[in-house]
Design a protein around this motif. Structure first.
Motif, PDB file in Angstrom:
ATOM      1  N   LEU A 156       0.479   2.987  -3.161  1.00  0.00           N
ATOM      2  CA  LEU A 156      -0.855   3.583  -3.268  1.00  0.00           C
ATOM      3  C   LEU A 156      -0.903   4.936  -2.582  1.00  0.00           C
ATOM      4  CD1 LEU A 156      -3.114   0.478  -2.594  1.00  0.00           C
ATOM      5  CD2 LEU A 156      -2.560   1.520  -4.783  1.00  0.00           C
TER       6      LEU A 156
ATOM      7  N   TYR B 267     -10.572   2.227  -2.486  1.00  0.00           N
ATOM      8  CA  TYR B 267      -9.793   1.326  -3.336  1.00  0.00           C
ATOM      9  C   TYR B 267      -9.900  -0.116  -2.846  1.00  0.00           C
ATOM     10  CZ  TYR B 267      -5.793  -0.422  -6.017  1.00  0.00           C
ATOM     11  OH  TYR B 267      -4.985  -1.134  -6.870  1.00  0.00           O
TER      12      TYR B 267
ATOM     13  N   GLY C  79       0.799  -1.223   0.000  1.00  0.00           N
ATOM     14  CA  GLY C  79       0.000   0.000   0.000  1.00  0.00           C
ATOM     15  C   GLY C  79       0.828   1.266   0.000  1.00  0.00           C
TER      16      GLY C  79
ATOM     17  N   HIS D 217      -8.127   5.630  -0.392  1.00  0.00           N
ATOM     18  CA  HIS D 217      -7.510   4.333  -0.123  1.00  0.00           C
ATOM     19  C   HIS D 217      -8.559   3.346   0.413  1.00  0.00           C
ATOM     20  CE1 HIS D 217      -3.662   2.148   1.468  1.00  0.00           C
ATOM     21  NE2 HIS D 217      -4.445   1.371   0.769  1.00  0.00           N
TER      22      HIS D 217
END
Length: 1069
Positions: free
Chosen positions: A971, A998, A968, A995
Motif C-alpha cells: 500500500l 484506506y 501494508g 493510508h
C-alpha cells in the motif's frame, strides 16, 4: 548618456585647458597652508579634500543640504585661504563634482532610472554580499551564500567589480532586483519576458555631462552650456539621465495590420492603460507587460509561437478577422497554438501596483487583485441603484430575517410581475422562472458550484453519489487527484449527469475521517501532552530535543499524535460499539469504562525508492509504526466482562491503521529512538488515564491496554537491546542458548520481559560484580543495549512460517544428495543439488527459483504435493517416508499457530500439538542429526517449545502477528505512486493521510456494498443498507474483496541471513 558624435569639436580643447589649469593649481598651492585662530591647519588643495565618492555607504548623504552640512562640520570657524585668480574656478569645479556625485547616487547602476520616494521603491548595493531578504529567497530556490557582483554578471552580463564611485552609481533599483530573481528562478531555460536590453554607458564627469545638464521636457542647445554663477544655488531635484531611445522596427511602424488590429479589438473600456501604474518603470519593461495590439496591460495573457504576448480577447479577435497569423510578425499561428506564459511572469504581472481608474477612488491595488476590487465597485453601484423606501418607524429589516407572512407582503408586487410573465411567456410555469432567476443570480455572483448543483436539480439529474462514496472509490482504486478529476469530467461530459463529486467535496469529507476532527478529553490529563485536540499530521521529529553536539537528523518523518489517532479510531467504531451493546444485552446508556486492547506493529518496508533506469545509488528505506484495535469490552450488570467488539480479521491491512511513517533504516537505532521516543512517551501517559469521548450522544470513558506483538524477531532484538539473531542466545522469549535448545527442543518456558531486560542492561552497563566479559554476558543473557520499546513476548507467525519453510528447503537439498551418509561434501555438490531441486519444483509445482524466499513461495512449498515431487529425486525409500512423516507433522502443527482463533477453528489439533511437536523434535534429533547436532534455528525452537504456552496466555498467536503491517508495504508503494510530488515531506503526508482513509471502517462499508453488487450478491444486501440518501447502515459482513490472512504477505516478507539461523547457514539461495 550623450554619444560622442553629438559633442562639438570644442570639447577636446576645453578638456586640455581644464587639465592644464588643474596642474598649475596643484603646483601653485602645493605648500601653502593657513593657520587658523584655534591652531588648526587647513589645506586648500583639492587633492587633499576627501571626495564624496570615497565616503562609505552608511555616511553617504542623500541630498545636497546634508552634504553641505557634513563639509561645514569639518571646516574651521576662522580660515583665510589664499586668494588667487584660480580660487573661484577650483571651488566651482569641486562644487560641480559634488553635485554630479549627488545626482549619481540617486540613479540605478543597471537601467539608469532614478530612485523614487514611494513606499514601494527600494535600492540595493552593487557590491558586497546580498541582504537577508534576498538570501532567504535564494535559499528557497536552492542556492547558497551569494554576492551581488556575481548575480548582476549572470543576469545582465555587467561586471561591476571594476566600477569607480566617481563614475558609476553604487546602487540599483527594485525593478532590476526583480529581474535578477526572475533570471535565477527561470529553471526551464526559457527567455525572461522583461530583459534589460539596453545597457547604460557611464562616463566621467565633464561640463557636457548628461547627468548634470539633463532637464526634463527641454532640449539642449548645440553650444556649450555656460556654468551657473557661483552665487546661484543649484537645483536640488534630481533628474534622471537621458535613456537611449528605443527604435522600433520599420515593420512595426509601418505595419497596417497593427493599426487595423487596434481598430478591431477596441478594448479601451475593458483593459487597463499602462499609465495607471504607480511606479515609474522603464519603457522596455512597460512594453513587455503590455499587449502588442492594444498596448494596454496584459489581461489573461497568451504567448504565440513567435514569443509575442497578447491579451487573450485581443488576439482571438485579430485571428478571427484578419486570419490565423501573428499581427506583429505575421507568423502563421492559430488559437490552438497559444500558450500561457510561464508562472513567474504571471506572478510579476499580477504584482504590478496601479491606481484604480474609477472616479473618486484613490485606492492602489495590485493587478491580480483588481478584478475583486472592481467587483466591489459593481456591487456598490447595484446597491445604490435600488434604494428601498423606509416610510418611518423601525429600521428596515433584511428579507431573510422576516417571517413568511412579512416576506409575502414585501414581495407581493414582484410575485404578481413574475406570475404575469410566466403566464404570458412560459405557460404559467412560475417555478421554472424563479429557479432560472436564482441560477442567473448565482452565476453573476461567481457562485458556480451552487449554480451547478441548482442546474442539476432543475434538469432532474442531481448528484448520484455522496462525497463519502466518491472518496471511498478514489482511495480503494488508488486514483490521484488528476486521474479522479479526469474521470469526473469524462463521466459528466458523456452521461450529462454529475455522478461523481468534485475534488473539493471530497476534501471536505476527508476532514471528518482524519484525526483531529472530534473533540475529546483525558482524565487525568496526559503528562507532557498538549490538551489541544485539533491536531492533524505533525512532524515526527517535533518531540526530539536536539543538542549542540548532536549530528543533524537526516530523515523525514510524519505522524499523528497517538492520543488523537486513538480517539478518531474509536469514534469511527461508534456504530460497532452500539451494535455490540445491543447484542450483548447491555444497557445502551452505560458510560464505561470500556477496555480497548491495542496491538502495536512496527517493521521496515525495505527499499521504497522509485526506480527510474538503474535507480538511485543508495536505497531509500522506510519504516511504518501502526496499531490495530483488537477488541473492546465492558462490564455488564452482573459484573462480567463482555466483548462488544472483536476484530474478525486482525491480520488484514484494512484494520491496521498507520500512526507514523519515516524514511529511515530500521537498523538505525539512533533515528528510531529519536522518532519513536515521543510516541512511546504518549503511550506510557495513556496507560494511566481514561479517554472521555462522545459515543451515541453520551460521554463514555475508555481505558487502553497496549500489546506490542506485531514485531518480527529482528525488530524485537533491536528495540529490546538483545544481541543479533546469530547470537548463542537463540530465543527472545527464554534464556536458552543454541546448544541447550538443540539438546532439549520442547521443554522450555517464557522467562524474558521488558522490565527484566532493563534490569539486565543496568547490570551490563555498570558491572557491579566486576566480572569478566564472558561472565557478564552469561549473566545478562545477551543484553547488549538499552531497551526503549516495551514488547509482548510472542511469536511472529508470518516470519516463523517463512523461516521454517527455508529450513525445509535445506532439508530437501540434503536428502537429494544423501547428506546423512557424508555430511562433509564440497559446496559444488550442494550447488548441484539445489539446481536439481529448483528444476523439479519448477516442472512439478510451477515454483520458479527465487533469490530469497518470501511468504508466497513458503506457502506453496510446505504442502504434501511438494514433498511427493521432492521424493522422486530421493533414492532411498526409507528417507522418503521419514520426510513425508516430517512434513505431515508440520502441517498438523501449522494451523495451531497460524489461525486467528485456534480454540474454535482447530480444537483437535490444538490438543494434539504437544504430541506432534515431541515427535517432530525426535525426528530432527535422530534422523537429521547431521544438521541439528548442537544447533537449531530460532523459529524452529519457538515453534516446538513456546506455542502451547503462548496460546494458553493469549488465546491465539496468528491474531497477534505482524501480517497486517507487512501487507501494508504494498500500500505504501501504491500510495506513493498515487501522490507523487517533488517534496518528500508533502509526499509522506499524503501517503499517511490516504493510508489512514484506506483503513477507515466508515468508507469500508461503502466498499462492502460495492463488492456485493459487483459479484451479483443482490439478495444478500439488506434493504436498509442501500437507502435513498446513499447512506450505509451497519453491516458485519466481511467483504469478499478483502485479503484473507494467508494472502497478506507482500514481496518484502523475506527472512534475512541473520534472522533465524546461526554460523555458516544462509537463507539466500
Amino acid at each position: 548618456m550623450i554619444p560622442d558624435s553629438f559633442r562639438h569639436a570644442e570639447v577636446k580643447s576645453f578638456r586640455n585647458f581644464k587639465k592644464e589649469t588643474m596642474l598649475s593649481m596643484e603646483k601653485l598651492y602645493e605648500a601653502e597652508t593657513v593657520t587658523s585662530a584655534h591652531g588648526q591647519l587647513w589645506q586648500s588643495s583639492i587633492s587633499q579634500t576627501k571626495p564624496v565618492g570615497a565616503m562609505s555607504l552608511e555616511t553617504l548623504p542623500l541630498d545636497k543640504k546634508t552634504l553641505e552640512e557634513k563639509f561645514l562640520e569639518h571646516m574651521p570657524l576662522e580660515a583665510n585661504p589664499p586668494k588667487s585668480k584660480f580660487c573661484d574656478f577650483t571651488q566651482t569645479e569641486a562644487k560641480s563634482l559634488e553635485e554630479h556625485l549627488l545626482r549619481l547616487q540617486n540613479l540605478c547602476r543597471i537601467c539608469g532610472a532614478s530612485f523614487n520616494t514611494t513606499s514601494y521603491d527600494m535600492k540595493y548595493p552593487v557590491s558586497g554580499p546580498v541582504d537577508g531578504v534576498t538570501q532567504e529567497v535564494l535559499r528557497k530556490m536552492g542556492h547558497g551564500d551569494c554576492f551581488w557582483p556575481e548575480l548582476i554578471r549572470n543576469a545582465f552580463r555587467i561586471d561591476v567589480k571594476t566600477d569607480t564611485e566617481a563614475r558609476h552609481p553604487t546602487h540599483f533599483c527594485y525593478n532590476c532586483w526583480r529581474v535578477v530573481i526572475q533570471t535565477i528562478n527561470n529553471t526551464t531555460n526559457e527567455d525572461a519576458f522583461f530583459p534589460i536590453t539596453t545597457i547604460v554607458e557611464w562616463k566621467p564627469h565633464s561640463n557636457l555631462c548628461s547627468i548634470c545638464n539633463f532637464s526634463r521636457g527641454t532640449r539642449k542647445r548645440k553650444g556649450l552650456r555656460r556654468s551657473p554663477p557661483v552665487t546661484k544655488k543649484p537645483k536640488v531635484a534630481i533628474d534622471p539621465p537621458i535613456r537611449p531611445r528605443i527604435i522600433k522596427r520599420k515593420d512595426q511602424i509601418n505595419s497596417t495590420s497593427i493599426l487595423l488590429a487596434k481598430k478591431i479589438v477596441n478594448c479601451k473600456k475593458i483593459h487597463l492603460n499602462s499609465k495607471l501604474l504607480v511606479l515609474d518603470y522603464p519603457n522596455n519593461f512597460i512594453q513587455t507587460v503590455s499587449c502588442q495590439v492594444c498596448e494596454h496591460l496584459l489581461a489573461d495573457p497568451v504567448q504565440t509561437p513567435c514569443r509575442h504576448l497578447f491579451c487573450r480577447t485581443c488576439i482571438l479577435k485579430c485571428t478571427t478577422v484578419l486570419g490565423k497569423y501573428c499581427p506583429v510578425c505575421r507568423f502563421p499561428c492559430g488559437p490552438a497554438d497559444f500558450r500561457s506564459p510561464i508562472k513567474s511572469f504571471i506572478n510579476v504581472l499580477n504584482s504590478l501596483v496601479l491606481r484604480c481608474p474609477v472616479t473618486d477612488c484613490e485606492v492602489e491595488v495590485r493587478l491580480g487583485e483588481y478584478s475583486t476590487h472592481a467587483l466591489d465597485h459593481k456591487e456598490r453601484r447595484v446597491k445604490h441603484a435600488y434604494s428601498p423606501v423606509n416610510k418611518g418607524g423601525r429600521p428596515r429589516q433584511h428579507l431573510l430575517s422576516l417571517t413568511r407572512r412579512a416576506q409575502k407582503h414585501r414581495l407581493r408586487d414582484l410575485k404578481l410581475q413574475v406570475k404575469t410573465f410566466a403566464d404570458k411567456e412560459e405557460g404559467g410555469d412560475v417555478k421554472s422562472v424563479c429557479l432560472t432567476l436564482l441560477l442567473l443570480a448565482l452565476r453573476a455572483g461567481n457562485e458556480h458550484r451552487q449554480a451547478d448543483e441548482l442546474e442539476a436539480v432543475m434538469q432532474g439529474r442531481g448528484s448520484e453519489l455522496k462525497p463519502a462514496v466518491c472518496l471511498a472509490i478514489r482511495i480503494n482504486t488508488f486514483l490521484s487527484c488528476s486521474q479522479y478529476h479526469k474521470m469526473y469530467k469524462t463521466v459528466k461530459a458523456i452521461t450529462g449527469k454529475q455522478i461523481f463529486q468534485p475534488l473539493h467535496a471530497l476534501r471536505n469529507a476527508e476532514k471528518m475521517l482524519l484525526p483531529g476532527y472530534y473533540s475529546f478529553e483525558w482524565q487525568p490529563p496526559l503528562a507532557n501532552v498538549s490538551t489541544n485536540t485539533e491536531v492533524g499530521i505533525i512532524d515526527g521529529l517535533s518531540g526530539w530535543a536536539q543538542c549542540v553536539d548532536d549530528y543533524p537528523m537526516e530523515t523525514i518523518s510524519r505522524r499523528f499524535r497517538y492520543d488523537v489517532a486513538l480517539a478518531s479510531a474509536v469514534k469511527e467504531m461508534e456504530d460497532d460499539i452500539l451494535e455490540g451493546l445491543k447484542c450483548q444485552n447491555v444497557a445502551e446508556f452505560v458510560s464505561g469504562p470500556f477496555t480497548v486492547v491495542i496491538k502495536e506493529s512496527c517493521d521496515g518496508m525495505g527499499d521504497v525508492s522509485e526506480k527510474h533506469g538503474c535507480g538511485p545509488a543508495v536505497p531509500e528505506k522506510a519504516v511504518r509504526y501502526s496499531f490495530t484495535i483488537m477488541s473492546i469490552s465492558v462490564m455488564n450488570e452482573n459484573d462480567e466482562k463482555v466483548k462488544v467488539f472483536e476484530e474478525l480479521k486482525p491480520n488484514s491491512e484494512l484494520c491496521c491503521k498507520p500512526l507514523c511513517l519515516m524514511l529511515a533504516d530500521e537498523s538505525d537505532h539512533e533515528t528510531l529512538t529519536a522518532i519513536l521516543g515521543p510516541v512511546i512517551a504518549e503511550r506510557e501517559a495513556m496507560k494511566t488515564s481514561d479517554l472521555i469521548l462522545e459515543i451515541g450522544d453520551l460521554h463514555r470513558s475508555f481505558q487502553f491496554i497496549f500489546r506490542g506483538t506485531g514485531y518480527d524477531e529482528k525488530f524485537v532484538r533491536e528495540v529490546e537491546g538483545l544481541e543479533a539473531s546469530g547470537s548463542i542466545y537463540v530465543c527472545t522469549l527464554c534464556d536458552s542458548t543454541r546448544s541447550e535448545a538443540s539438546r532439549n527442543m520442547v521443554l522450555h518456558s517464557i522467562t524474558r520481559n521488558h522490565e527484566e531486560n532493563l534490569e539486565r542492561y543496568e547490570i551490563w552497563r555498570s558491572n557491579p560484580y566486576n566480572e569478566t566479559a564472558d561472565e557478564l554476558r552469561d549473566r545478562v543473557k545477551g543484553i547488549a543495549a538499552k531497551p526503549f520499546i516495551e514488547t509482548q513476548p510472542s511469536i511472529d507467525a508470518l516470519h516463523c512460517d517463512i523461516g521454517n519453510a527455508t529450513e525445509f528447503y535445506r532439508l530437501f537439498q540434503g536428502e537429494i544428495g544423501e547428506l546423512y551418509k557424508n555430511p562433509k561434501l564440497p559446496k559444488e555438490e550442494r550447488k548441484r543439488w539445489q539446481v536439481m531441486l529448483d528444476k523439479q519444483l519448477r516442472q512439478k509445482m510451477n515454483l520458479k527459483p527465487i533469490m530469497r524466499l518470501n511468504g508466497n513461495f513458503a506457502r506453496k512449498l510446505m504442502t504434501k504435493e511438494t514433498v511427493e515431487a521432492v521424493c522422486e529425486l530421493i533414492p532411498s525409500e526409507e528417507r522418503r517416508e521419514i520426510l513425508r512423516e516430517l512434513m505431515h507433522l508440520y502441517l498438523l502443527m501449522k494451523p495451531v499457530w497460524r489461525s486467528t482463533f485456534p480454540a474454535r477453528e482447530c480444537p483437535d489439533l490444538l490438543c494434539q500439538y504437544s504430541f506432534n511437536s515431541q515427535r517432530f523434535a525426535e525426528l530432527l534429533c535422530t534422523e537429521f542429526k547431521y544438521r541439528y547436532e548442537g544447533k537449531i534455528t530460532n523459529y524452529l525452537h519457538k515453534t516446538l517449545a513456546h506455542v502451547p504456552e503462548l496460546i494458553e496466555r493469549d488465546g491465539s498467536i496468528g491474531a497477534w502477528a505482524s501480517e497486517g503491517n507487512e501487507s501494508g508495504n504494498k500500500l505504501f508503494r501504491r500510495f506513493r505512486k498515487m501522490n507523487a510530488r517533488q517534496s518528500k515531506c508533502y509526499e509522506l503526508e499524503d501517503i499517511l493521510k490516504h493510508h489512514w482513509l484506506y483503513t477507515s471502517k466508515y468508507l469500508q462499508r461503502f466498499m462492502d456494498v460495492h463488492n456485493m453488487l459487483k459479484f451479483g450478491k443482490y439478495a444478500s444486501v439488506p434493504a436498509e443498507i442501500i437507502s435513498q440518501d446513499n447512506t450505509i447502515a451497519q453491516s458485519n459482513t466481511i467483504p469478499d474483496g478483502t485479503i484473507p490472512e494467508d494472502d497478506t504477505i507482500a514481496e518484502d516478507d523475506i527472512i534475512a541471513e541473520g534472522d533465524t539461523i546461526a554460523e555458516d547457514d544462509s537463507f539466500n539461495f
